[in-house]
Scaffold this motif. Structure first.
Motif, PDB file in Angstrom:
ATOM      1  N   LEU A 164       0.810  -1.217   0.000  1.00  0.00           N
ATOM      2  CA  LEU A 164       0.000   0.000   0.000  1.00  0.00           C
ATOM      3  C   LEU A 164       0.845   1.270   0.000  1.00  0.00           C
ATOM      4  O   LEU A 164       0.600   2.194  -0.790  1.00  0.00           O
ATOM      5  N   VAL A 165       1.832   1.343   0.877  1.00  0.00           N
ATOM      6  CA  VAL A 165       2.614   2.572   1.021  1.00  0.00           C
ATOM      7  C   VAL A 165       3.377   2.932  -0.253  1.00  0.00           C
ATOM      8  O   VAL A 165       3.302   4.073  -0.717  1.00  0.00           O
ATOM      9  N   PRO A 166       4.127   1.995  -0.861  1.00  0.00           N
ATOM     10  CA  PRO A 166       4.794   2.354  -2.123  1.00  0.00           C
ATOM     11  C   PRO A 166       3.806   2.758  -3.218  1.00  0.00           C
ATOM     12  O   PRO A 166       4.086   3.671  -4.009  1.00  0.00           O
ATOM     13  N   ALA A 167       2.644   2.085  -3.255  1.00  0.00           N
ATOM     14  CA  ALA A 167       1.648   2.430  -4.283  1.00  0.00           C
ATOM     15  C   ALA A 167       1.137   3.851  -4.086  1.00  0.00           C
ATOM     16  O   ALA A 167       1.011   4.621  -5.057  1.00  0.00           O
ATOM     17  N   LEU A 168       0.865   4.234  -2.849  1.00  0.00           N
ATOM     18  CA  LEU A 168       0.387   5.586  -2.576  1.00  0.00           C
ATOM     19  C   LEU A 168       1.487   6.620  -2.833  1.00  0.00           C
ATOM     20  O   LEU A 168       1.206   7.732  -3.301  1.00  0.00           O
ATOM     21  N   ALA A 169       2.731   6.264  -2.536  1.00  0.00           N
ATOM     22  CA  ALA A 169       3.847   7.170  -2.819  1.00  0.00           C
ATOM     23  C   ALA A 169       3.967   7.419  -4.317  1.00  0.00           C
ATOM     24  O   ALA A 169       4.210   8.552  -4.763  1.00  0.00           O
ATOM     25  N   VAL A 170       3.757   6.366  -5.110  1.00  0.00           N
ATOM     26  CA  VAL A 170       3.802   6.515  -6.571  1.00  0.00           C
ATOM     27  C   VAL A 170       2.673   7.424  -7.044  1.00  0.00           C
ATOM     28  O   VAL A 170       2.861   8.254  -7.936  1.00  0.00           O
ATOM     29  N   VAL A 171       1.487   7.266  -6.444  1.00  0.00           N
ATOM     30  CA  VAL A 171       0.355   8.142  -6.789  1.00  0.00           C
ATOM     31  C   VAL A 171       0.719   9.600  -6.548  1.00  0.00           C
ATOM     32  O   VAL A 171       0.452  10.484  -7.376  1.00  0.00           O
TER      33      VAL A 171
END
Length: 271
Positions: free
Chosen positions: A252-259
């Protein structure tokens, strides 16, 4: 805010169901990581709903304030006021800087050209992505500082966070929570509640500064839109809170950082 900015914001066609859905999506994302999600809402206000940069910041700030107020009772039930009262010096220390920072940040924002504000917001979104990854992947421990240095660091941290929160229209919990943990050795649960007590006065000071320039016109012109998106944000935050831990932080965290990074790139290119 200029009359042109208000006119552009008022003319944009904004679907209330879409506003609710977007708010709900932001709320879910924020709730799943224990935050308000305002940093995800800001790019949507500009790119999806057509708000001018400063108008988007003010609308985001209004929504953040309402979401924080809605979250406060739940936080107080989890961490009683008596427990928070033992840490009142932390709140005072951070507020000594954040109130000044909020006023300064809002003053800078209303004077910036739109193109400059877009670039500043892009840089801050990158910073938020970095803070998100650091907070959720690193083990935070208190810094060993003498009391005078800790107090000075608290004022400096509060001022910086106040500036960022005012310019982005966010509550600042993403930055306040790690600052409280690092500087004052508070637990994450306590830090989350203390961050709300710092955020509320800080947001009110930013609002007071924005109101001096007639910037609240955008809120009156878009009150139904704001109400719909706030309702979605609160509903989404509640749902996201129930989903806490369903998606592993490692995903979740890397995905949100990419967003956030993609949003920053789009923001820097926004015309």
């Amino acid at each position: 805010m200029s009359a042109d900015d208000v006119a552009v914001s008022a003319r944009a066609v904004r679907s209330l169901p879409l506003a609710f859905a977007a708010g709900a999506a932001v709320g879910v994302l924020g709730g799943m990581i224990g935050l308000g999600g305002a940093e995800f809402r800001l790019p949507l206000l500009i790119s999806l709903f057509g708000f001018a940069a400063l108008a988007a910041v003010i609308v985001n700030k209004a929504m953040s304030l309402i979401v924080v107020l809605a979250a406060l009772p739940a936080r107080l039930s989890a961490v009683p006021l008596a427990e928070l009262g033992a840490h009142w010096t932390i709140v005072v220390n951070l507020l000594a800087g954040s109130l000044i920072g909020a006023w300064a940040g809002a003053s800078w924002a209303v004077r910036m050209r739109a193109a400059t504000l877009h670039k500043v917001l892009a840089v801050l979104l990158v910073g938020m992505a970095a803070a998100l990854v650091l907070t959720h992947t690193a083990t935070l421990g208190a810094l060993a500082l003498p009391d005078p240095a800790r107090a000075a660091a608290g004022v400096a941290a509060g001022a910086g966070i106040g500036v960022v929160a005012a310019i982005m229209g966010v509550a600042g919990g993403e930055l306040l929570i790690p600052a409280i943990v690092l500087l004052y050795a508070a637990g994450i649960r306590t830090a989350g509640s203390l961050s709300l007590l710092v955020s509320l006065p800080t947001m009110l000071v930013a609002f007071a500064r924005y109101s001096r320039d007639g910037s609240f016109t955008v809120l009156n012109a878009n009150r139904r839109f704001v109400a719909a998106m706030v309702a979605g944000s609160i509903a989404g935050a509640l749902a996201g809170g129930l989903m806490l831990g369903v998606v592993p932080d490692a995903i979740l965290v890397p995905a949100l950082a990419v967003v956030l990074l993609i949003s920053a790139i789009k923001m820097s290119r926004h015309a």
